[in-house]
Design an enzyme around this catalytic site. Structure first.
Site, PDB file in Angstrom:
ATOM      1  CG  ASP A 116      -2.369   0.930   1.023  1.00 34.61           C
ATOM      2  OD1 ASP A 116      -2.323   1.554  -0.231  1.00 34.61           O
ATOM      3  OD2 ASP A 116      -2.427   1.067   2.151  1.00 34.61           O
ATOM      4  CG  HIS A 123      -3.659  10.847   2.912  1.00 33.50           C
ATOM      5  ND1 HIS A 123      -5.297  10.533   3.618  1.00 33.50           N
ATOM      6  CD2 HIS A 123      -3.338   9.333   3.512  1.00 33.50           C
ATOM      7  CE1 HIS A 123      -5.134  10.022   4.547  1.00 33.50           C
ATOM      8  NE2 HIS A 123      -3.915   8.817   4.201  1.00 33.50           N
ATOM      9  CD  GLU A 187      -5.837   4.712   5.070  1.00 33.53           C
ATOM     10  OE1 GLU A 187      -5.006   5.621   6.283  1.00 33.53           O
ATOM     11  OE2 GLU A 187      -5.056   4.009   4.200  1.00 33.53           O
ATOM     12  CD  GLU A 189      -5.376   3.342   0.075  1.00 33.43           C
ATOM     13  OE1 GLU A 189      -4.494   2.328  -0.578  1.00 33.43           O
ATOM     14  OE2 GLU A 189      -5.196   2.438   1.109  1.00 33.43           O
ATOM     15  CG  ASP A 221      -4.922   0.364   3.959  1.00 27.74           C
ATOM     16  OD1 ASP A 221      -5.725  -1.269   4.247  1.00 27.74           O
ATOM     17  OD2 ASP A 221      -4.415   0.763   4.157  1.00 27.74           O
ATOM     18  NE  ARG A 225      -7.048   6.928   9.899  1.00 30.63           N
ATOM     19  CZ  ARG A 225      -6.950   6.641   8.927  1.00 30.63           C
ATOM     20  NH1 ARG A 225      -4.631   6.583   8.433  1.00 30.63           N
ATOM     21  NH2 ARG A 225      -7.293   6.766   7.492  1.00 30.63           N
ATOM     22  CD  GLN A 228      -2.442   5.059  11.162  1.00 30.69           C
ATOM     23  OE1 GLN A 228      -3.729   5.158  11.037  1.00 30.69           O
ATOM     24  NE2 GLN A 228      -1.674   5.652   9.610  1.00 30.69           N
ATOM     25  CE  LYS A 241      -3.110   2.270   7.235  1.00 30.46           C
ATOM     26  NZ  LYS A 241      -3.602   3.518   6.587  1.00 30.46           N
ATOM     27  CB  THR A 245      -7.000  -4.775   3.169  1.00 28.92           C
ATOM     28  OG1 THR A 245      -6.128  -4.818   3.787  1.00 28.92           O
ATOM     29  CG2 THR A 245      -7.275  -4.224   1.338  1.00 28.92           C
ATOM     30  CD  GLU A 346      -7.533  12.938   4.464  1.00 34.38           C
ATOM     31  OE1 GLU A 346      -7.207  13.599   3.249  1.00 34.38           O
ATOM     32  OE2 GLU A 346      -7.299  12.021   4.211  1.00 34.38           O
TER      33      GLU A 346
END
Length: 402
Positions: A116, A123, A187, A189, A221, A225, A228, A241, A245, A346
């Site tokens: 990834d 971002h 996420e 993607e 993904d 948080r 993370q 993560k 996925t 975000e």
């Protein structure tokens, strides 16, 4: 013009023809190609001698077909197009068409390695400002190479698979604690599926991208948080993560995206020679993120700083191989405005600005929430290419380990 009822003008017409794997009528998994709201059973087509692929279409995953390489991919695509447009083939082909509403879609290919990337400047800047407020948002290397991490191919799942809330360590003022993630995120993607493998010790140059990559899938993904933020230094994402996925069930061939290439953003400072892709092109893919029935953002893939060809070149420049079925993803697709962000981190600015949905406000994902990411691209003569959707619903965390 196709003779298939309802397919003319569809985002899944003969200009697209995405591949998938399906289950129907109690039979084993089979490869199919989508035309409108129908699937052409390619297992049956090859068994009847209508398509020739050396038996590669008579398997339970796309891997054997992917391994055949671009000349065979193109030949099969041309033949399928002929079968679906020439009325002379209708009598033989029509019994092999299956309504999508009658099938269950499966993971279309057996995933090998999964990488990834982190290729959206918007971002990366947003995350840097939130996670490292006392430092420059972009690390010094960001504009010199496509940053990425190795994920877990074994937890790549097909759209529709429930996503169990992960548990792990997170930081508190009193010290680390263990428990379910409280800041579960997405996420949005785009993923690239490798067909033709490379040799150990032999990098793949940027101009060989289309010789190795078969097509495109959508990727979510999922990201914890809070896990993370505690674990990512110094080696990057790990348990935050690796739990799931999700990918879309349709692999859209690169051939279907011939009209979607456009100039990518200018790269300054200039990149090193092995990363110079001439022409420097990205893909005009328009994503949409739906949270519990409300579209909350529309991330534009065209603004990605690093291109798919550059990502593949960097992935292999040290001599690492790519294998049939490998998947590499773009990283979160985000534009410069809040309405174009590809993560809820975000969108809600770290949870400080909740999003209003029909069922109430949200910051991060709650159990029972469903997220669907879809995308389209421009096709020939003004038609639209559909990339399908990747969908997942959050279920409660399991019991803690003993």
């Amino acid at each position: 013009m196709t003779w298939v009822p309802g397919a003319a003008g569809s985002p899944y017409g003969v200009h697209n023809l995405p591949y998938g794997v399906f289950r129907h009528g109690g039979r084993p998994d089979r490869i199919g190609v989508r035309i409108g709201d129908l699937l052409l059973d390619l297992d049956g087509a090859e068994a009847a001698g209508l398509v020739l692929a050396g038996g590669a279409l008579r398997t339970a995953t796309l891997n054997a077909f992917l391994a055949l390489g671009r000349p065979q991919w193109s030949a099969v695509r041309a033949r399928v197009t002929e079968l679906l447009t020439d009325p002379a083939h209708r009598a033989a082909v029509e019994p092999l068409l299956v309504p999508l509403q009658e099938v269950e879609l499966a993971l279309p290919f057996q995933v090998g390695d999964y990488v990834d990337f982190y290729s959206s400047e918007a971002h990366a800047t947003n995350v840097g400002r939130m996670f490292r407020p006392d430092e420059a948002p972009l690390p010094p290397n960001w504009k010199h190479l496509p940053i990425g991490y190795h994920g877990r191919g074994g937890t790549v799942v097909v759209s529709g698979t429930p996503v169990t809330r992960p548990s792990g360590q997170r930081a508190t003022p009193a010290g680390p604690v263990f428990g379910p993630s409280t800041r579960l995120d997405i996420e949005a993607e785009v993923g690239f599926v490798v067909g033709t493998p490379s040799a150990l010790g032999t990098p793949v140059p940027v101009d060989s991208f289309a010789d190795h990559v078969f097509g495109v899938v959508l990727v979510n993904d999922w990201s914890a948080r809070d896990l993370q933020a505690w674990e990512y230094r110094p080696l990057g994402p790990f348990l935050a993560k690796s739990f799931a996925t999700s990918v879309s069930p349709w692999v859209v061939p690169l051939d279907a995206l011939a009209d979607a290439w456009l100039p990518a953003p200018e790269q300054d400072p200039p990149v090193l020679d092995y990363l110079r892709d001439i022409p420097h092109l990205g893909l005009d893919l328009r994503l949409a993120v739906d949270w519990n029935g409300t579209v909350v953002s529309r991330p534009p893939f065209a603004g990605m700083y690093w291109t798919p060809a550059q990502q593949l070149a960097h992935l292999t420049v040290n001599g690492a191989v790519v294998r049939t079925g490998d998947l590499y993803a773009s990283g979160t697709v985000s534009g410069p405005t809040r309405e174009e962000t590809g993560s809820f981190l975000e969108l809600t600015w770290g949870g400080a600005e909740p999003v209003k949905l029909d069922g109430g406000e949200r910051t991060f994902l709650e159990d029972g929430d469903t997220v669907t990411i879809s995308a389209t691209a421009p096709g020939p003569d003004g038609v639209t290419v559909g990339l399908g959707e990747v969908c997942g619903t959050i279920v409660a965390a399991g019991p803690p380990p003993r």
